[in-house]
Write a protein that holds these residues in place. Structure first.
Motif, PDB file in Angstrom:
ATOM      1  N   LEU A  59       0.846  -1.292  -0.067  1.00 52.22           N
ATOM      2  CA  LEU A  59      -0.063   0.147  -0.048  1.00 52.22           C
ATOM      3  C   LEU A  59       0.844   1.190  -0.064  1.00 52.22           C
ATOM      4  O   LEU A  59       0.467   2.359  -0.432  1.00 52.22           O
ATOM      5  N   SER A  60       2.155   1.281   0.479  1.00 54.15           N
ATOM      6  CA  SER A  60       3.019   2.239   0.379  1.00 54.15           C
ATOM      7  C   SER A  60       3.339   2.617  -1.136  1.00 54.15           C
ATOM      8  O   SER A  60       3.346   3.696  -1.556  1.00 54.15           O
ATOM      9  N   ALA A  61       3.449   1.696  -1.825  1.00 57.00           N
ATOM     10  CA  ALA A  61       3.823   1.814  -3.309  1.00 57.00           C
ATOM     11  C   ALA A  61       2.412   2.014  -4.316  1.00 57.00           C
ATOM     12  O   ALA A  61       2.593   2.887  -5.419  1.00 57.00           O
ATOM     13  N   PHE A  62       1.536   1.497  -3.861  1.00 54.41           N
ATOM     14  CA  PHE A  62       0.158   1.663  -4.425  1.00 54.41           C
ATOM     15  C   PHE A  62      -0.973   2.004  -3.582  1.00 54.41           C
ATOM     16  O   PHE A  62      -1.898   0.964  -3.339  1.00 54.41           O
ATOM     17  N   PRO A  63      -1.042   3.258  -2.998  1.00 56.85           N
ATOM     18  CA  PRO A  63      -2.005   3.355  -1.919  1.00 56.85           C
ATOM     19  C   PRO A  63      -3.407   3.407  -2.429  1.00 56.85           C
ATOM     20  O   PRO A  63      -4.336   3.290  -1.694  1.00 56.85           O
ATOM     21  N   HIS A  64      -3.617   3.424  -3.808  1.00 55.35           N
ATOM     22  CA  HIS A  64      -5.287   3.451  -4.207  1.00 55.35           C
ATOM     23  C   HIS A  64      -5.718   1.982  -4.487  1.00 55.35           C
ATOM     24  O   HIS A  64      -6.952   1.992  -4.970  1.00 55.35           O
ATOM     25  N   SER A  65      -4.934   0.850  -4.047  1.00 52.17           N
ATOM     26  CA  SER A  65      -5.425  -0.357  -4.291  1.00 52.17           C
ATOM     27  C   SER A  65      -6.059  -0.894  -2.807  1.00 52.17           C
ATOM     28  O   SER A  65      -5.692  -0.263  -1.834  1.00 52.17           O
ATOM     29  N   GLY A  72      -7.555 -10.596   7.147  1.00 55.49           N
ATOM     30  CA  GLY A  72      -8.319  -9.362   7.008  1.00 55.49           C
ATOM     31  C   GLY A  72      -8.257  -8.370   5.798  1.00 55.49           C
ATOM     32  O   GLY A  72      -7.325  -8.828   4.837  1.00 55.49           O
ATOM     33  N   VAL A  73      -8.793  -7.304   5.701  1.00 54.10           N
ATOM     34  CA  VAL A  73      -8.749  -6.425   4.538  1.00 54.10           C
ATOM     35  C   VAL A  73      -7.995  -4.929   4.846  1.00 54.10           C
ATOM     36  O   VAL A  73      -8.199  -4.737   5.988  1.00 54.10           O
ATOM     37  N   ALA A  74      -7.617  -4.242   3.724  1.00 55.00           N
ATOM     38  CA  ALA A  74      -6.995  -3.075   4.059  1.00 55.00           C
ATOM     39  C   ALA A  74      -7.139  -2.296   3.042  1.00 55.00           C
ATOM     40  O   ALA A  74      -7.272  -2.873   1.911  1.00 55.00           O
ATOM     41  N   GLY A  75      -6.576  -0.980   3.007  1.00 58.71           N
ATOM     42  CA  GLY A  75      -6.422  -0.239   1.619  1.00 58.71           C
ATOM     43  C   GLY A  75      -7.984   0.702   1.531  1.00 58.71           C
ATOM     44  O   GLY A  75      -8.694   0.534   2.244  1.00 58.71           O
ATOM     45  N   VAL A  76      -8.073   0.506   0.144  1.00 59.62           N
ATOM     46  CA  VAL A  76      -9.216   1.467  -0.353  1.00 59.62           C
ATOM     47  C   VAL A  76     -10.374   0.537  -0.658  1.00 59.62           C
ATOM     48  O   VAL A  76     -10.328  -0.318  -1.614  1.00 59.62           O
ATOM     49  N   ALA A  77     -11.584   0.579  -0.043  1.00 60.08           N
ATOM     50  CA  ALA A  77     -12.682  -0.160  -0.122  1.00 60.08           C
ATOM     51  C   ALA A  77     -13.312  -0.070  -1.375  1.00 60.08           C
ATOM     52  O   ALA A  77     -13.432   0.946  -1.966  1.00 60.08           O
ATOM     53  N   GLY A  78     -13.593  -1.035  -2.335  1.00 60.81           N
ATOM     54  CA  GLY A  78     -14.116  -0.901  -3.693  1.00 60.81           C
ATOM     55  C   GLY A  78     -13.080  -0.559  -4.819  1.00 60.81           C
ATOM     56  O   GLY A  78     -13.434  -0.241  -5.842  1.00 60.81           O
TER      57      GLY A  78
END
Length: 269
Positions: A59-65, A72-78
């Protein structure tokens, strides 16, 4: 994320897998903290730590993923780009000091919110053998940088077939009769304890097929894609009423023969 960034994404997934693998190696001989356990499964505190480490790198490299993981889940929902992660595939092996476990990371994308996800990157890293299986869309399957291919065996009598029993009673009831029938037809059966590595071994031609029911997406997304890029068949079907799969990945030549044996065995149970 753009399609042109897929090679960068592959490099990032490799980096994340190696980082988590290094953490696994450092903890190999240490006492393990168990967060949860059942008769046929174990969840470790280290599973969570490994996933957090992977999430941070991705997520540091691809913050919109987004990240869909066993822990569990993390990052941008949807998000239309998602990482599918199993931080330690083969946790029971790892807990008992059996050096057969791996890190599994896939990258998937979809054209729209209503479309299905498709895998475009697969990384499976075995830190104990230092074997890195990789593939990306349009490219070959690789093992430590060298191209691999599924086997060309056509006869069951020559085939090595892996089987898994998941952790649920239903999966045991379904596949124990299959094992009993199959063991008499193939050269050898193998029960290894890591779905991602068994799939990767089919991709590398070490195994010729793999049978399991009740398996999750994060167990199989990366290695199944690697198998496809190696010329094999990643055959799977969703199990109705669940988020799990029944699968029979193979070298592309044996599925129908194996299906006939499995179907007959399940009817006679």
């Amino acid at each position: 994320m753009k399609t042109s960034e897929i090679p960068k994404a592959l490099a990032c997934a490799v980096r994340a897998a190696r980082q988590a693998g290094s953490l696994m190696r450092r903890n190999q001989t240490l006492a393990k903290k168990i967060n949860q356990q059942s008769q046929h499964d174990i969840k470790l505190e280290l599973d969570v730590r490994c996933q957090k480490l992977i999430e941070k790198t991705l997520l540091s490299a691809f913050p919109h993923s987004a990240v869909l993981g066993e822990e569990g889940v993390a990052g941008v929902a949807g998000a239309d780009w998602r990482w599918v992660v199993d931080p330690i595939d083969g946790t029971v092996n790892f807990t008992y000091g059996i050096p057969h476990a791996c890190v599994s990371i896939a990258l998937q994308t979809r054209a729209s919110a209503s479309a299905d996800f498709v895998t475009v990157v697969g990384v499976v890293y075995d830190p104990f053998c230092d074997e890195l299986f990789t593939a990306m869309r349009g490219g070959p399957a690789l093992l430590n940088g060298r191209r691999i291919h599924a086997s060309r065996k056509k006869e069951l009598a020559e085939a090595i077939v892996a089987i898994g029993f998941s952790k649920e009673e239903a999966a045991l009831r379904e596949n124990l009769p299959v094992f009993n029938a199959m063991v008499r037809k193939v050269r050898k059966m193998r029960i290894m304890g890591s779905a991602a590595l068994s799939l990767s071994y089919v991709a590398a031609g070490r195994f010729d097929a793999y049978i399991e029911s009740g398996i999750h997406l994060w167990d199989i997304a990366a290695a199944g894609f690697i198998l496809e890029r190696a010329g094999g068949e990643f055959w799977r079907r969703p199990i109705p009423g669940s988020q799990k799969y029944r699968m029979l990945p193979n070298n592309g030549l044996l599925r129908r023969k194996l299906e006939r044996i499995a179907t007959t065995a399940r009817k006679l149970r």
